[in-house]
Scaffold this motif. Structure first.
Motif, PDB file in Angstrom:
ATOM      1  N   LYS A 188      40.308  -5.112  -5.320  1.00 24.46           N
ATOM      2  CA  LYS A 188      40.667  -4.259  -4.184  1.00 24.46           C
ATOM      3  C   LYS A 188      40.986  -5.169  -3.003  1.00 24.46           C
ATOM      4  O   LYS A 188      40.099  -5.722  -2.357  1.00 24.46           O
ATOM      5  CB  LYS A 188      39.523  -3.302  -3.840  1.00 24.46           C
ATOM      6  N   GLN A 233      42.969  -4.211 -12.993  1.00 25.64           N
ATOM      7  CA  GLN A 233      43.167  -3.112 -12.054  1.00 25.64           C
ATOM      8  C   GLN A 233      43.238  -3.673 -10.638  1.00 25.64           C
ATOM      9  O   GLN A 233      42.300  -4.334 -10.177  1.00 25.64           O
ATOM     10  CB  GLN A 233      42.030  -2.109 -12.169  1.00 25.64           C
ATOM     11  N   PHE A 280      44.581  -2.750  -6.470  1.00 31.53           N
ATOM     12  CA  PHE A 280      45.187  -1.857  -5.489  1.00 31.53           C
ATOM     13  C   PHE A 280      44.900  -2.389  -4.088  1.00 31.53           C
ATOM     14  O   PHE A 280      43.946  -3.155  -3.864  1.00 31.53           O
ATOM     15  CB  PHE A 280      44.699  -0.418  -5.641  1.00 31.53           C
TER      16      PHE A 280
END
Length: 448
Positions: A366, A422, A424
């Motif tokens: 993140k 992952q 973002f």
């Protein structure tokens, strides 16, 4: 057998020089076949202390071993710092050479008195601990605070056991925590390290580094948390790092650099939590020799051939930013460490010397984001083979100070295996999220 420096004249009042009394106790124990030197009840002011075989130096919870503020109290016979152009770090506080079965422990404090050795106006800033060519070293249950330079340097040594050490080294440049050069059979667990440079570093000026186990440690640094390499004249292999946390690291969390020839291989890093770490992962295969640059080995006098890097697994990484990471971070006044445009996972090599067999698995990133394309230059440099072209500006650790991708920029890999990545951004970022260039994926890899 216990030897008390107070029996040899130590005052433990924080102002009287207790160097001779402590050394006499050590020497007496050594000639008696070994023993425990116990410091209790007071502040023992001292210059360089020379440990010897079969000696345990115990700083009790009631005691502090305080480094002398006078540079003349430190011997010039304690080997040297192995980084080029940093002779001001040659001296040290606690030294051992060719010793077996030595121990530092006791629940007390060793204080390096860094306030008396600022970054300027002093020729020398002594390291706290340096062990050269020693075996069976135990360092545990101590607080190592305010070193004037590196906290520890373990050189060409083996069977090193370190546990439950609290390191705080934030006053000066070169505020390293645990540094191992040419060492093998290393076991580190349960340590907390804060500093201004590499919290924990594995490197090879000549002898190989292997059989390394690091677990259950916490790291915080205005520079890097864990560094493997840069110094890579010898090989670095069989390294296992797990169950660690990193917080407020303004450059790299995991940094692997093979920059001086040699080989780095068989590295396994897993279960790492990172909070506010500018570059969670940075991996580089290149070659360098710059006589005026602090990053080159004293043992190296030429540009080396590019070495090899292979068989690296990095898995189960959780990296997350808070709003703190919108800021540009500095070391002291003007030494820029990181900013949003600098951040991201970056892996790179010279195109004719690719990294081989790299696995990235179960990574959640993140990133703070918020970077505009107008903030990023158009040309992103390649990694240059300095033996072919030593004058062209090359992509390396401190240059460029921007990333062309928001999350991951990966070049020149053969056998890249990625699984469950992952990523973002908290704030919209105008750059491409992931860039791969000259990358051959393994057969069972996910796509990026």
């Amino acid at each position: 057998m216990i030897f008390n420096p107070k029996s040899f004249g130590a005052k433990a009042d924080g102002s009287h020089d207790d160097t001779n009394a402590i050394q006499q106790a050590i020497d007496k124990a050594f000639f008696s076949g070994g023993g425990r030197i116990v410091l209790k009840n007071g502040v023992f002011l001292s210059g360089t202390i020379y440990l010897k075989s079969n000696i345990s130096l115990e700083i009790d919870a009631s005691a502090c071993l305080l480094a002398s503020p006078d540079i003349n109290s430190y011997g010039s016979d304690t080997h040297h710092n192995r980084y080029r152009n940093e002779p001001e770090l040659d001296r040290c506080f606690i030294f051992a050479e060719n010793a077996d079965n030595i121990e530092l422990c006791g629940n007390g404090i060793i204080n390096g008195n860094a306030e008396f050795f600022p970054n300027s106006n002093n020729i020398y800033r002594p390291m706290m601990i340096r062990f050269l060519n020693c075996r069976n070293i135990r360092l545990h249950d101590l607080r190592l605070y305010n070193s004037a330079a590196w906290t520890t340097a373990f050189l060409d040594s083996e069977r090193i056991f370190i546990s439950n050490i609290d390191i705080k080294n934030s006053k000066n440049y070169n505020g390293d925590g645990l540094d191992f050069d040419g060492c093998s059979h290393i076991f580190v667990s349960g340590c907390s390290i804060q500093g201004t440079d590499d919290n924990l570093c594995l490197q090879s000026s000549s002898l190989p580094v292997n059989d390394v186990h690091i677990s259950n440690c916490s790291f915080s640094s205005v520079c890097a948390a864990i560094r493997i390499g840069l110094k890579s004249i010898g090989s670095i292999s069989d390294v296992h790092i797990s169950h660690c946390s990193m917080k407020n690291v303004w450059r790299e969390g995991i940094k692997i650099e093979c920059s001086e020839g040699g080989n780095i291989s068989d590295i396994n890093i897993q279960d790492i939590t990172m909070n506010d770490v500018s570059r969670p992962i940075f991996i580089l295969l290149n070659n360098r020799f710059e006589p005026d640059d602090l990053g080159s080995s004293l043992e190296l006098d030429h540009i080396p051939e590019i070495g090899t890097m292979s068989d690296i697994i990095i898995s189960d990484i959780i990296a997350s930013d808070s709003d703190e990471m919108r800021n540009t971070h500095y070391r002291f006044d003007d030494d820029v460490m990181g900013s949003p445009k600098f951040a991201g996972i970056r892996i790179d090599a010279e195109k004719n010397h690719p990294i081989r067999n790299l696995t990235l698995r179960n990574i959640s990133y993140k990133f703070i984001g918020g970077v505009k394309l107008s903030d990023i230059p158009n040309e992103y440099p390649e990694v240059i083979d300095k033996l072919i072209d030593c004058d062209t500006l090359s992509s390396e650790n401190y240059y460029p100070d921007w990333s062309r991708a928001s999350f991951m920029d990966i070049r020149n890999i053969i056998g890249l295996n990625v699984r469950n990545i992952q990523c973002f951004a908290i704030y919209p970022d105008e750059r491409r999220g992931i860039i791969t260039e000259n990358v051959q994926f393994s057969d069972n890899s996910d796509n990026l």
